[in-house]
Design a protein around this motif. Structure first.
Motif, PDB file in Angstrom:
ATOM      1  N   ILE B  56      97.194 -15.468  47.160  1.00  0.00           N
ATOM      2  CA  ILE B  56      96.781 -14.471  46.160  1.00  0.00           C
ATOM      3  C   ILE B  56      97.403 -14.790  44.807  1.00  0.00           C
ATOM      4  CG2 ILE B  56      96.780 -12.009  45.536  1.00  0.00           C
ATOM      5  CD1 ILE B  56      95.625 -11.703  48.109  1.00  0.00           C
ATOM      6  N   GLU B  57      96.543 -14.902  43.812  1.00  0.00           N
ATOM      7  CA  GLU B  57      96.988 -15.085  42.428  1.00  0.00           C
ATOM      8  C   GLU B  57      97.120 -13.704  41.797  1.00  0.00           C
ATOM      9  OE1 GLU B  57      95.139 -17.413  38.506  1.00  0.00           O
ATOM     10  OE2 GLU B  57      93.822 -16.308  39.858  1.00  0.00           O
ATOM     11  N   THR B  58      98.265 -13.446  41.135  1.00  0.00           N
ATOM     12  CA  THR B  58      98.449 -12.109  40.548  1.00  0.00           C
ATOM     13  C   THR B  58      98.421 -12.162  39.026  1.00  0.00           C
ATOM     14  OG1 THR B  58     100.850 -12.396  40.595  1.00  0.00           O
ATOM     15  CG2 THR B  58      99.857 -11.237  42.453  1.00  0.00           C
ATOM     16  N   TRP B  59      97.879 -11.108  38.454  1.00  0.00           N
ATOM     17  CA  TRP B  59      97.867 -10.915  37.008  1.00  0.00           C
ATOM     18  C   TRP B  59      98.512  -9.562  36.724  1.00  0.00           C
ATOM     19  CZ3 TRP B  59      95.962 -14.484  33.554  1.00  0.00           C
ATOM     20  CH2 TRP B  59      95.186 -15.535  34.089  1.00  0.00           C
ATOM     21  N   ILE B  60      99.247  -9.471  35.618  1.00  0.00           N
ATOM     22  CA  ILE B  60      99.881  -8.200  35.247  1.00  0.00           C
ATOM     23  C   ILE B  60      99.227  -7.662  33.977  1.00  0.00           C
ATOM     24  CG2 ILE B  60     102.073  -7.041  34.714  1.00  0.00           C
ATOM     25  CD1 ILE B  60     102.166  -8.444  37.412  1.00  0.00           C
ATOM     26  N   GLN B  61      98.816  -6.417  34.004  1.00  0.00           N
ATOM     27  CA  GLN B  61      98.339  -5.752  32.784  1.00  0.00           C
ATOM     28  C   GLN B  61      98.847  -4.311  32.835  1.00  0.00           C
ATOM     29  OE1 GLN B  61      97.663  -4.586  29.815  1.00  0.00           O
ATOM     30  NE2 GLN B  61      95.881  -5.875  29.413  1.00  0.00           N
ATOM     31  N   ILE B  62      99.593  -3.916  31.808  1.00  0.00           N
ATOM     32  CA  ILE B  62     100.273  -2.619  31.816  1.00  0.00           C
ATOM     33  C   ILE B  62      99.304  -1.450  31.695  1.00  0.00           C
ATOM     34  CG2 ILE B  62     101.808  -1.174  30.408  1.00  0.00           C
ATOM     35  CD1 ILE B  62     103.309  -4.023  30.001  1.00  0.00           C
ATOM     36  N   ASP B  63      98.316  -1.567  30.821  1.00  0.00           N
ATOM     37  CA  ASP B  63      97.332  -0.495  30.636  1.00  0.00           C
ATOM     38  C   ASP B  63      96.302  -0.588  31.764  1.00  0.00           C
ATOM     39  OD1 ASP B  63      95.177   1.102  29.885  1.00  0.00           O
ATOM     40  OD2 ASP B  63      95.386   0.624  27.753  1.00  0.00           O
ATOM     41  N   GLU B  64      96.281   0.420  32.619  1.00  0.00           N
ATOM     42  CA  GLU B  64      95.409   0.369  33.797  1.00  0.00           C
ATOM     43  C   GLU B  64      93.928   0.322  33.422  1.00  0.00           C
ATOM     44  OE1 GLU B  64      97.618   2.796  33.235  1.00  0.00           O
ATOM     45  OE2 GLU B  64      99.255   2.379  34.639  1.00  0.00           O
ATOM     46  N   ARG B  65      93.570   0.904  32.281  1.00  0.00           N
ATOM     47  CA  ARG B  65      92.162   0.844  31.871  1.00  0.00           C
ATOM     48  C   ARG B  65      91.762  -0.606  31.619  1.00  0.00           C
ATOM     49  NH1 ARG B  65      90.026   4.195  26.685  1.00  0.00           N
ATOM     50  NH2 ARG B  65      91.318   2.680  25.567  1.00  0.00           N
ATOM     51  N   SER B  66      92.584  -1.315  30.869  1.00  0.00           N
ATOM     52  CA  SER B  66      92.307  -2.733  30.610  1.00  0.00           C
ATOM     53  C   SER B  66      92.397  -3.543  31.901  1.00  0.00           C
ATOM     54  CB  SER B  66      93.274  -3.276  29.565  1.00  0.00           C
ATOM     55  OG  SER B  66      93.095  -2.613  28.334  1.00  0.00           O
ATOM     56  N   ALA B  67      93.371  -3.203  32.748  1.00  0.00           N
ATOM     57  CA  ALA B  67      93.517  -3.897  34.035  1.00  0.00           C
ATOM     58  C   ALA B  67      92.231  -3.781  34.849  1.00  0.00           C
ATOM     59  CB  ALA B  67      94.690  -3.306  34.823  1.00  0.00           C
ATOM     60  N   PRO B  97      86.809   4.193  33.901  1.00  0.00           N
ATOM     61  CA  PRO B  97      85.742   3.524  33.144  1.00  0.00           C
ATOM     62  C   PRO B  97      85.301   2.206  33.790  1.00  0.00           C
ATOM     63  CG  PRO B  97      87.439   4.363  31.665  1.00  0.00           C
ATOM     64  CD  PRO B  97      87.980   4.541  33.059  1.00  0.00           C
ATOM     65  N   ALA B  98      86.261   1.420  34.272  1.00  0.00           N
ATOM     66  CA  ALA B  98      85.911   0.148  34.928  1.00  0.00           C
ATOM     67  C   ALA B  98      85.217   0.399  36.264  1.00  0.00           C
ATOM     68  CB  ALA B  98      87.155  -0.700  35.133  1.00  0.00           C
ATOM     69  N   VAL B  99      85.597   1.473  36.941  1.00  0.00           N
ATOM     70  CA  VAL B  99      84.985   1.784  38.235  1.00  0.00           C
ATOM     71  C   VAL B  99      83.498   2.115  38.073  1.00  0.00           C
ATOM     72  CG1 VAL B  99      84.980   3.412  40.180  1.00  0.00           C
ATOM     73  CG2 VAL B  99      87.147   2.515  39.326  1.00  0.00           C
ATOM     74  N   VAL B 100      83.142   2.911  37.069  1.00  0.00           N
ATOM     75  CA  VAL B 100      81.716   3.226  36.893  1.00  0.00           C
ATOM     76  C   VAL B 100      80.934   1.982  36.464  1.00  0.00           C
ATOM     77  CG1 VAL B 100      81.996   5.714  36.485  1.00  0.00           C
ATOM     78  CG2 VAL B 100      81.939   4.168  34.538  1.00  0.00           C
ATOM     79  N   GLU B 101      81.556   1.132  35.656  1.00  0.00           N
ATOM     80  CA  GLU B 101      80.879  -0.114  35.282  1.00  0.00           C
ATOM     81  C   GLU B 101      80.687  -0.997  36.520  1.00  0.00           C
ATOM     82  OE1 GLU B 101      79.330  -0.974  32.560  1.00  0.00           O
ATOM     83  OE2 GLU B 101      78.883  -3.011  33.226  1.00  0.00           O
ATOM     84  N   ASP B 459      83.714   0.487  25.957  1.00  0.00           N
ATOM     85  CA  ASP B 459      85.077   0.397  26.489  1.00  0.00           C
ATOM     86  C   ASP B 459      85.272  -0.881  27.313  1.00  0.00           C
ATOM     87  OD1 ASP B 459      83.234   1.423  28.268  1.00  0.00           O
ATOM     88  OD2 ASP B 459      84.435   3.152  28.859  1.00  0.00           O
ATOM     89  N   GLY B 460      86.478  -1.385  27.306  1.00  0.00           N
ATOM     90  CA  GLY B 460      86.875  -2.464  28.216  1.00  0.00           C
ATOM     91  C   GLY B 460      86.231  -3.814  27.969  1.00  0.00           C
ATOM     92  N   ASN B 461      85.611  -4.011  26.817  1.00  0.00           N
ATOM     93  CA  ASN B 461      84.870  -5.258  26.586  1.00  0.00           C
ATOM     94  C   ASN B 461      85.773  -6.485  26.527  1.00  0.00           C
ATOM     95  OD1 ASN B 461      81.690  -4.865  25.077  1.00  0.00           O
ATOM     96  ND2 ASN B 461      82.766  -3.277  26.176  1.00  0.00           N
ATOM     97  N   LEU B 462      86.883  -6.402  25.789  1.00  0.00           N
ATOM     98  CA  LEU B 462      87.771  -7.567  25.679  1.00  0.00           C
ATOM     99  C   LEU B 462      88.335  -7.940  27.043  1.00  0.00           C
ATOM    100  CD1 LEU B 462      89.715  -6.689  22.403  1.00  0.00           C
ATOM    101  CD2 LEU B 462      88.070  -8.546  22.734  1.00  0.00           C
ATOM    102  N   SER B 463      88.772  -6.932  27.803  1.00  0.00           N
ATOM    103  CA  SER B 463      89.386  -7.205  29.113  1.00  0.00           C
ATOM    104  C   SER B 463      88.378  -7.830  30.065  1.00  0.00           C
ATOM    105  CB  SER B 463      89.949  -5.922  29.704  1.00  0.00           C
ATOM    106  OG  SER B 463      90.967  -5.421  28.878  1.00  0.00           O
TER     107      SER B 463
END
Lengths: 597, 597
Positions: B56-67, B97-101, B459-463
């Motif tokens: 498993i490769e892990t990534w860290i992102q503090i803001d859960e929306r961006s994550a 927001p990511a869940v509905v997308e 929302d969330g486009n960059l991430s």
């Protein structure tokens, strides 16, 4: 509706407007005065209706997540419902973090989401998702508003649903209510010139607002407890020495409570442990019954009989201090929860009695009763521990030469103007306020301390602060200061868009970022022993927030040394507009200084 | 579990670990290879289990929306489930927001939220909210995971729930699945030294991963239609001239489809309208059956018989073009939807038949059947319109001297390296791609164009872009470019924290911000006539994104003039690391140039 809405035209476009203007006007009649709008197309009628209503002040915030928290702050400061408006689709879901915080902090919000009409649901239409019950158990009520309709306009339908929503958002148990409002196209009346359109909107707005009388909404009811229950309670209080603990209170619970609590404490000779979020610490440092430093001295309490009560009365939310929690966990005292909104806020399962009444009403009832006071020695023991800790904490502040959180809070409380708003981030910030608002540093400046303690998230902190600030009573020398960590600041940087507006509007405030480069709080948890600590918990973000300040045109100050703290803080706080103050903290120094305590 | 989990110690702390490691390991056995983690305390066992798992490769992102959106991008690029991990409380709601997308874009996500245990629910415990069914109808399944338990560890419970979750996230209808996972304290085994603790974690991780065989998961099933249905379909296709429309396809649907579609189009002599998100435009500009410019020429279609089909086959999502929607709305053709995942994506209510099969399977079946081709004249009419529009669009690009969106897309397609990833924002950006990916500008570079078109949020486009980029196949000269408006950029600026990491890891990409200072798209809507247009819709934010680039240490370029566009764009794209390119567009110029078309 007949009386207030003119029959201008019967197209869908114009009925949409009569619908939205009616809805917003009824909310205004109930007493709503503010709306926070995130731009969108489907929400056009709602946004216009707010903007055009003479009794509604509108704020614009593009990021709906920040908008939600900004509205939360506005609503908390006055305990008055605030309208949120956004367009259909994922926009709505961005409100969710603020909605759960509103739920758990008893903050009244009116969530008005625009939606596509029934015929565009569940068939792949653009920006269309299932918005029904989207906030689940986290709203007091979900209302599916009907499509704008001429027949319903003539009935009292809009009056009924707005009354119902307003009532649910404020009465009994304040919190968020969600109204989902579908609109069919066209969203504006067609075949109008620009002049005609603006004339139509203005005329409708005028006719709506000039008509009809306000609807008087009952506020939260102040139920007393029965005489039987009161007598049983008095019996318990007579049985031995006891303790009052006062946690975070809502704005509504706080009103009038302070003096009654002092009177009760004096009558009972009772120590009162006051959480920083009770907002009693920054008012009454001369009161000898109030105990500030329990987080410090209870860490050494191992079943000490001198500090073991027979009974405990708890007001408000469960307190912040983990040491207090651990102390309470090992007690077997008769515990009485005073629950204004009917919830059992008791994560340690110690309540023997839940009284559904408000803090002020209970104090009044107990002040009228005949109750045996606690022993003098009992109060004295608490006061001795308090004094002892007071000395130790201040000695630690002196001994630590390198800059750490304690210095910041201590100096800030000295410098901050009277009547200011104070906002604390979660994580380390609120714990440091708990430790370092001692009796000596309290200064009785009538400060109001707020914190998103409903769900204790690191999200939306800046926006909440700005909402509180925008509704801060405009007295002389009014001021606002937020103190929060770098991760909390990072999480809601988008909230600074409103800071830019507030700056232009002449608001003055400081945001103090305690930058310990990552999750400093995890240094106090066992995770800090793990090989993966730095990557998974400490999570250094290495950002220089000067650039954030520049992005929004805000003044920026950087403090790196203890010697500069007081002068730089004074300079920043005397500046006008919104100031960003970044204080650089070394995590190792910080842990050492906290350990000396 | 017996075979794979050692009985090291039976305390809660160690069982939590065996639980989390087991859970994550079973997901790895199913084929999960990536996890995106937002730091927190309650989620400690889950985060560690991912970090320690060799597959498993892990990534860290503090803001859960961006994550959430970053995970969405990762998952979309491979159509493979990606794990998300966060702590309890409001953190979870930031994923929404990511869940509905993900729901509407058929993206497989495994949402693993940590939670407090049952005894801390609904009693005012810190960071504790009702997380059950929190995403409502927007996940394929919600699973309440039991508390970590020794008896269950010995059963096949974890194997069963992970298999169930993985299957629901990928099979039939790909999408998000939510597992809510409560943990009791202590979150780490107690009374271990740091060395012992790290040894325990490493040993557990090793023992778990060395054991047991992979679980073979079936992929989405490729059902064919029955012979009866096929015969009925052939009868319809024989009845007259028809049209194929291909909208946005998932990664899974796209594989192998391209060649089959071309073969079918040639066999039927059928025009194929290809949405930019079908990812066919950037592959096949020499194919005479593919029609690019329908958004341009259909605006002048008023019941023109030459372009009126008897039947329509629609693949994928409903197309982006509003002109195409309006054209389809006034037709009465026999419409066949090809629905890979069983949904009826038909906002105009025109479908006569829904075929539950995949685009490639249907093409295969039709290629095997005997079908009468369309008339030569029919195809010719479409080709003529296509050619006519092609000329006009390119003339407009020449005539407009001042910089506007058309120039950016046109030049970008010329400069961008082969096999690049291309990401479009919603609102104006994707509409401009629709208009300006003409046949001449397509260049057949095998670009993959992505866009969050499930719910079309800003929302969330960059991430999302960074997630796609991180999973872009690492071929020579691989590159990524995102094109999005200033409001979309602003909404997800927190996503740039990952850009900083990608920069360090050697990824190369450009983010082109089309900065028209606010909601430029509203200029094309009737709201632009209103007095309140500037405040409520245009919403100028007046931000210079140079400061955002500086905050994250990214290179920044500013383009203000048409003359500089090509050289500056080339320069930026040839730079290494993540480049921020801000192109300043005047809204008035932009509207004028779009109107010339």
């Amino acid at each position: 509706m007949k009386q207030i809405l003119p029959q201008i035209q019967n197209s869908i476009g114009s009925i949409n407007y009569q619908w939205a203007f009616g809805l917003i006007h009824y909310f205004a009649l109930q007493g709503v005065t503010q709306a926070v709008i995130s731009p969108g197309s489907r929400s056009t009628p709602l946004a216009l209706a707010c903007e055009k209503h003479s009794d509604i002040e509108t704020w614009i915030q593009i990021d709906e997540r920040s908008a939600g928290f900004f509205a939360l702050g506005l609503a908390q400061r006055k305990q008055q419902p605030v309208i949120l408006i956004c367009t259909s689709g994922s926009a709505v879901t961005n409100w969710f973090p603020a909605v759960v915080e509103a739920n758990h902090s008893y903050t009244p919000l009116l969530l008005l989401s625009a939606d596509r009409p029934a015929e565009l649901q569940n068939c792949g239409a653009n920006q269309t998702i299932d918005q029904s019950f989207i906030f689940g158990s986290h709203v007091r009520e979900f209302i599916t508003v009907e499509h704008a309709d001429e027949t319903l306009l003539k009935s009292n339908y809009l009056k009924r649903i707005t009354t119902q929503a307003f009532s649910k958002t404020l009465n009994q148990k304040p919190g968020p209510v969600h109204l989902n409002i579908p609109f069919r196209e066209p969203l504006l009346p067609r075949r109008f010139t620009a002049d005609q359109l603006n004339h139509f909107i203005n005329r409708l707005s005028q006719q709506v607002t000039e008509s009809s009388t306000p609807i008087i909404q009952s506020q939260i009811s102040k139920a007393s407890i029965s005489e039987t229950r009161r007598d049983l309670l008095v019996e318990t209080l007579d049985s031995g020495n006891g303790l009052i603990i006062c946690g975070r209170l809502t704005h509504y619970e706080h009103q009038g409570f302070h003096k009654l609590l002092i009177a009760l404490a004096e009558k009972l000779k009772c120590p009162v442990l006051i959480d920083p979020l009770s907002n009693l610490r920054l008012l009454s440092s001369s009161n000898s019954h109030f105990i500030y430093n329990y987080d410090h001295f209870l860490k050494n309490h191992h079943g000490d009989n001198k500090l073991t009560p027979e009974w405990i009365i708890r007001f408000g939310q469960f307190p912040t201090s983990k040491k207090l929690l651990q102390y309470l966990e090992q007690l077997d005292s008769h515990t009485i929860l005073v629950s204004s909104y009917g919830d059992c806020l008791d994560p340690i399962h110690k309540a023997n009695t839940i009284l559904n009444t408000t803090p002020d009403r209970l104090c009044q009832q107990l002040l009228e009763a005949s109750i045996k006071p606690n022993s003098k020695q009992w109060l004295k023991s608490w006061q001795n521990s308090e004094q002892n800790s007071e000395t130790k904490i201040h000695k630690a502040l002196d001994v630590c030469h390198d800059l750490f959180e304690g210095h910041i809070i201590h100096k800030l409380l000295g410098i901050i103007p009277d009547n200011s708003l104070l906002f604390s981030g979660n994580s380390m910030a609120i714990r440091d306020f708990d430790t370092f608002i001692t009796r000596a540093s309290a200064h009785d400046k009538n400060l109001s301390l707020y914190c998103n303690r409903g769900t204790s998230g690191i999200d939306g902190n800046l926006s909440t602060f700005f909402g509180l600030l925008a509704n801060q009573p405009q007295t002389t020398k009014n001021y606002g200061v937020a103190v929060l960590g770098d991760l909390s600041f990072y999480h809601d940087m988008n909230g600074l868009l409103i800071a830019k507006q507030l700056n232009t509007l002449g608001y003055n405030a400081s945001i103090i970022i305690i930058n310990n480069n990552g999750g400093g709080i995890f240094n106090y948890l066992p995770q800090n022993q793990l090989d993966d600590f730095d990557k998974l918990w400490k999570t250094e973000i290495n950002l220089n927030f000067k650039h954030s300040a520049q992005l929004y045109g805000l003044d920026y100050h950087r403090i790196e040394h203890h010697d500069d703290l007081e002068s730089q803080l004074s300079k920043a706080i005397s500046g006008s507009g919104i100031q960003i103050i970044e204080v650089i903290i070394d995590q190792k120094t910080s842990v050492e200084c906290h350990t000396i305590l």
